[in-house]
Write a protein that holds these residues in place. Structure first.
Motif, short mmCIF file in Angstrom:
data_model
loop_
_atom_site.label_atom_id
_atom_site.label_comp_id
_atom_site.label_asym_id
_atom_site.label_seq_id
_atom_site.Cartn_x
_atom_site.Cartn_y
_atom_site.Cartn_z
N TYR A 110 -4.82 -1.87 4.86
CA TYR A 110 -5.43 -0.63 4.36
C TYR A 110 -6.09 0.21 5.43
O TYR A 110 -6.69 1.23 5.13
N ILE A 113 -3.28 3.93 6.56
CA ILE A 113 -2.31 4.32 5.56
C ILE A 113 -1.73 5.69 5.92
O ILE A 113 -2.47 6.66 6.04
N TYR A 118 3.17 5.29 0.80
CA TYR A 118 2.26 4.18 1.14
C TYR A 118 0.94 4.34 0.40
O TYR A 118 0.43 3.40 -0.23
N GLN A 119 0.35 5.53 0.45
CA GLN A 119 -0.93 5.78 -0.21
C GLN A 119 -0.85 5.51 -1.71
O GLN A 119 -1.69 4.82 -2.28
N GLU A 123 -2.70 2.62 -4.05
CA GLU A 123 -3.54 3.02 -5.18
C GLU A 123 -3.04 2.40 -6.49
O GLU A 123 -3.84 1.87 -7.27
N LYS A 149 -7.26 8.28 -2.22
CA LYS A 149 -7.21 9.59 -1.57
C LYS A 149 -6.55 10.66 -2.45
O LYS A 149 -6.90 11.83 -2.35
N THR A 150 -5.56 10.28 -3.27
CA THR A 150 -4.88 11.29 -4.08
C THR A 150 -5.79 11.71 -5.23
O THR A 150 -6.53 10.90 -5.79
#
Length: 164
Positions: A110, A113, A118-119, A123, A149-150
């Motif tokens: 992690y 990333i 990948y992210q 998640e 992050k999204t």
């Protein structure tokens, strides 16, 4: 049958009788598909993401046999060769196979990333693991701050786990 259906069918046969693993990868796939679509990622990346989401834990079976452990570090070693074999048997694009194998080899790492596939995979896996591993609210908040992050992944995480 489309590519995702073929991969799901192949993974159900691979994990025949292991209800936990089959349910896990189907849930991760569902979250990955939803996040990717709602983030409007490229359709080719979406397809690759969904394949990786279905196959991400393919290394568990051999990790348990070889190391008597399903630790993430072992999964990342044992998963790519199994995924490669299955995907090559289905005659998929070599570039797709390479990226899926790379994602499987890194899905428990992690600290660097890169890429939406990948992210979102990370998640989606945490969305499922938080429940399956009975994480505390403090553990969930920490993961949320460090990993998510999204905007869609964050929203889903907050809603599912009722985080402020």
């Amino acid at each position: 049958m489309n590519i995702i259906g073929q991969v799901i069918d192949s993974m159900i046969r691979y994990y025949s009788g292991d209800v936990h693993q089959i349910n896990h990868f189907l849930k991760v796939h569902g979250f990955a598909k939803t996040i990717g679509e709602m983030e409007s990622i490229d359709k080719d990346i979406q397809e690759l993401l969904e394949i990786a989401a279905v196959m991400h834990d393919i290394g568990i079976k051999n990790s348990e046999k070889k190391y008597n452990s399903s630790a993430g570090s072992y999964q990342q070693i044992e998963g790519p060769p199994e995924a490669r074999r299955l995907l090559e048997d289905m005659e998929y694009d070599p570039e797709l196979i390479e990226r899926v194998c790379w994602l499987i080899a890194h899905h428990h790492t992690y600290d660097n990333i890169e890429g939406m596939d990948y992210q979102i995979l990370v998640e989606a896996d945490f969305l499922v693991n938080a429940y399956e591993n009975n994480m505390s609210k403090d553990q969930m908040r920490n993961i949320y701050k460090k990993i998510f992050k999204t905007s869609v992944g964050k929203e889903i995480f907050r809603e599912v786990y009722n985080l402020e």
